[in-house]
Motif scaffolding. Structure first.
Motif, PDB file in Angstrom:
ATOM      1  N   SER A 134       0.840  -1.211  -0.087  1.00 37.77           N
ATOM      2  CA  SER A 134      -0.057  -0.129   0.155  1.00 37.77           C
ATOM      3  C   SER A 134       1.097   1.344  -0.035  1.00 37.77           C
ATOM      4  CB  SER A 134      -0.955  -0.044   1.056  1.00 37.77           C
ATOM      5  OG  SER A 134      -1.957  -0.938   1.212  1.00 37.77           O
ATOM      6  N   ARG A 135       2.032   1.152   0.786  1.00 39.34           N
ATOM      7  CA  ARG A 135       2.625   2.455   0.858  1.00 39.34           C
ATOM      8  C   ARG A 135       3.651   2.446  -0.375  1.00 39.34           C
ATOM      9  NH1 ARG A 135       4.454   2.195   6.921  1.00 39.34           N
ATOM     10  NH2 ARG A 135       2.639   3.170   7.725  1.00 39.34           N
ATOM     11  N   VAL A 136       3.970   1.629  -0.982  1.00 42.18           N
ATOM     12  CA  VAL A 136       4.695   1.652  -2.339  1.00 42.18           C
ATOM     13  C   VAL A 136       3.758   2.294  -3.208  1.00 42.18           C
ATOM     14  CG1 VAL A 136       5.642   0.379  -4.226  1.00 42.18           C
ATOM     15  CG2 VAL A 136       6.309   0.006  -1.955  1.00 42.18           C
ATOM     16  N   SER A 137       2.534   1.758  -3.318  1.00 39.86           N
ATOM     17  CA  SER A 137       1.500   1.982  -4.423  1.00 39.86           C
ATOM     18  C   SER A 137       1.186   3.586  -4.372  1.00 39.86           C
ATOM     19  CB  SER A 137       0.359   1.185  -4.596  1.00 39.86           C
ATOM     20  OG  SER A 137      -0.503   1.219  -3.067  1.00 39.86           O
ATOM     21  N   ALA A 138       1.286   4.043  -2.794  1.00 41.30           N
ATOM     22  CA  ALA A 138       1.072   5.399  -2.957  1.00 41.30           C
ATOM     23  C   ALA A 138       2.077   6.213  -3.317  1.00 41.30           C
ATOM     24  CB  ALA A 138       0.363   5.663  -1.279  1.00 41.30           C
ATOM     25  N   THR A 139       3.297   5.719  -2.904  1.00 38.54           N
ATOM     26  CA  THR A 139       4.594   6.590  -3.123  1.00 38.54           C
ATOM     27  C   THR A 139       4.955   6.672  -4.572  1.00 38.54           C
ATOM     28  OG1 THR A 139       5.370   5.671  -0.954  1.00 38.54           O
ATOM     29  CG2 THR A 139       6.965   6.637  -2.615  1.00 38.54           C
ATOM     30  N   VAL A 140       4.697   5.626  -5.507  1.00 39.21           N
ATOM     31  CA  VAL A 140       5.085   5.753  -6.846  1.00 39.21           C
ATOM     32  C   VAL A 140       4.424   7.031  -7.466  1.00 39.21           C
ATOM     33  CG1 VAL A 140       4.872   4.437  -9.137  1.00 39.21           C
ATOM     34  CG2 VAL A 140       5.585   3.296  -7.198  1.00 39.21           C
ATOM     35  N   PRO A 141       2.913   7.230  -7.478  1.00 35.32           N
ATOM     36  CA  PRO A 141       2.252   8.303  -7.939  1.00 35.32           C
ATOM     37  C   PRO A 141       2.785   9.591  -7.851  1.00 35.32           C
ATOM     38  CG  PRO A 141       0.771   6.513  -7.550  1.00 35.32           C
ATOM     39  CD  PRO A 141       2.060   6.200  -6.782  1.00 35.32           C
ATOM     40  N   ALA A 142       3.177   9.910  -6.315  1.00 38.55           N
ATOM     41  CA  ALA A 142       3.785  10.988  -5.747  1.00 38.55           C
ATOM     42  C   ALA A 142       4.967  11.247  -6.469  1.00 38.55           C
ATOM     43  CB  ALA A 142       3.912  10.845  -4.103  1.00 38.55           C
ATOM     44  N   ILE A 143       5.836  10.184  -6.557  1.00 34.63           N
ATOM     45  CA  ILE A 143       7.457  10.326  -7.142  1.00 34.63           C
ATOM     46  C   ILE A 143       6.948  10.847  -8.707  1.00 34.63           C
ATOM     47  CG2 ILE A 143       9.308   9.153  -7.935  1.00 34.63           C
ATOM     48  CD1 ILE A 143       9.130   7.775  -5.204  1.00 34.63           C
ATOM     49  N   ARG A 144       6.248  10.210  -9.312  1.00 36.96           N
ATOM     50  CA  ARG A 144       5.978  10.783 -10.841  1.00 36.96           C
ATOM     51  C   ARG A 144       5.614  12.106 -10.777  1.00 36.96           C
ATOM     52  NH1 ARG A 144       2.877   5.141 -12.392  1.00 36.96           N
ATOM     53  NH2 ARG A 144       4.526   3.863 -12.708  1.00 36.96           N
ATOM     54  N   ARG A 145       4.712  12.181  -9.987  1.00 39.40           N
ATOM     55  CA  ARG A 145       4.322  13.758 -10.239  1.00 39.40           C
ATOM     56  C   ARG A 145       5.395  14.845  -9.729  1.00 39.40           C
ATOM     57  NH1 ARG A 145      -0.237  11.707  -7.422  1.00 39.40           N
ATOM     58  NH2 ARG A 145       0.598  12.448  -5.478  1.00 39.40           N
ATOM     59  N   ARG A 146       6.271  14.519  -8.750  1.00 33.86           N
ATOM     60  CA  ARG A 146       7.158  15.423  -8.462  1.00 33.86           C
ATOM     61  C   ARG A 146       8.240  15.313  -9.621  1.00 33.86           C
ATOM     62  NH1 ARG A 146       8.098  13.142  -2.350  1.00 33.86           N
ATOM     63  NH2 ARG A 146       6.357  14.267  -1.525  1.00 33.86           N
ATOM     64  N   LEU A 147       8.434  14.265 -10.249  1.00 34.33           N
ATOM     65  CA  LEU A 147       9.222  14.183 -11.534  1.00 34.33           C
ATOM     66  C   LEU A 147       8.858  15.145 -12.475  1.00 34.33           C
ATOM     67  CD1 LEU A 147      10.528  10.546 -11.439  1.00 34.33           C
ATOM     68  CD2 LEU A 147      11.864  12.620 -10.996  1.00 34.33           C
ATOM     69  N   ARG A 148       7.484  15.003 -12.825  1.00 31.37           N
ATOM     70  CA  ARG A 148       6.928  15.726 -13.716  1.00 31.37           C
ATOM     71  C   ARG A 148       6.959  17.202 -13.739  1.00 31.37           C
ATOM     72  NH1 ARG A 148       1.944  12.466 -13.592  1.00 31.37           N
ATOM     73  NH2 ARG A 148       2.788  10.766 -14.785  1.00 31.37           N
ATOM     74  N   ARG A 149       6.906  17.788 -12.409  1.00 32.52           N
ATOM     75  CA  ARG A 149       7.068  19.053 -11.907  1.00 32.52           C
ATOM     76  C   ARG A 149       8.475  19.751 -11.979  1.00 32.52           C
ATOM     77  NH1 ARG A 149       4.542  18.585  -6.531  1.00 32.52           N
ATOM     78  NH2 ARG A 149       2.844  17.463  -6.990  1.00 32.52           N
ATOM     79  N   ALA A 150       9.443  18.890 -11.746  1.00 36.47           N
ATOM     80  CA  ALA A 150      10.691  19.361 -11.714  1.00 36.47           C
ATOM     81  C   ALA A 150      11.143  19.267 -13.275  1.00 36.47           C
ATOM     82  CB  ALA A 150      11.585  18.030 -11.087  1.00 36.47           C
ATOM     83  N   ILE A 151      10.611  18.363 -14.084  1.00 33.67           N
ATOM     84  CA  ILE A 151      11.089  18.307 -15.422  1.00 33.67           C
ATOM     85  C   ILE A 151      10.524  19.612 -16.052  1.00 33.67           C
ATOM     86  CG2 ILE A 151      10.523  17.228 -17.767  1.00 33.67           C
ATOM     87  CD1 ILE A 151      10.986  14.779 -16.141  1.00 33.67           C
ATOM     88  N   HIS A 152       9.301  20.083 -15.985  1.00 36.27           N
ATOM     89  CA  HIS A 152       8.429  21.187 -16.592  1.00 36.27           C
ATOM     90  C   HIS A 152       8.704  22.589 -15.974  1.00 36.27           C
ATOM     91  CE1 HIS A 152       6.290  18.476 -19.115  1.00 36.27           C
ATOM     92  NE2 HIS A 152       6.140  17.831 -18.088  1.00 36.27           N
ATOM     93  N   GLU A 153       9.580  22.605 -14.761  1.00 36.37           N
ATOM     94  CA  GLU A 153       9.929  24.067 -13.995  1.00 36.37           C
ATOM     95  C   GLU A 153      11.262  24.732 -14.765  1.00 36.37           C
ATOM     96  OE1 GLU A 153      10.482  23.093 -10.126  1.00 36.37           O
ATOM     97  OE2 GLU A 153       8.299  23.088  -9.785  1.00 36.37           O
TER      98      GLU A 153
END
Length: 138
Positions: free
Chosen positions: A119-138
């Motif tokens: 459960s923790r991994v499945s909640a963490t992966v989307p959060a990491i993806r969002r952070r990476l997208r934000r970092a790439i688009h900034e």
């Protein structure tokens, strides 16, 4: 609003007569525990044990179903399987009962500890993806 200790006592009184199914709402327990799953609450004459899933009342009067983490300074600490931080500690008088079973309408399972990491991994992966997208688009 009914005080948390009074509300918890009323729930416990009902559980003393019979275990009770209640519907849940929210996603803090992870992907396997989607909103709408039902949990079977039972009365228990002892303190929670690490890893057990319990229901308790919050100061706001909500009934929360989360996994037990520890007792600190006489207060009980819980945390949702998909949550990164523990909940606010609660006194013993706000505890309602232990979750014996969970059902989504098609299957029933026991809320064992082994599902926590998934459960923790499945909640963490989307959060990491969002952070990476934000970092790439900034």
């Amino acid at each position: 609003m009914v005080a948390p200790d009074v509300r918890a006592r009323l729930f416990r009184h009902r559980l003393d007569r019979e275990a009770t199914w209640i519907a849940t709402d929210g996603a803090s327990m992870g992907r396997r525990w989607q909103a709408g799953v039902r949990v079977l609450l039972e009365a228990v004459d002892r303190a929670p044990r690490r890893g057990e899933v319990w229901a308790y009342c919050t100061a706001e009067g909500k009934l929360v179903v989360h996994r037990y983490v520890r007792c600190r300074d006489g207060l009980h600490v819980f945390q949702g399987d998909a949550s990164f931080r523990p909940d606010q500690p609660v006194p013993t008088t706000w505890l309602v009962g232990r979750v014996r079973s969970v059902t989504d309408g098609t299957r029933t399972w026991s809320p064992r500890r082994r599902h926590v990491m998934a459960s923790r991994v499945s909640a963490t992966v989307p959060a990491i993806r969002r952070r990476l997208r934000r970092a790439i688009h900034e």
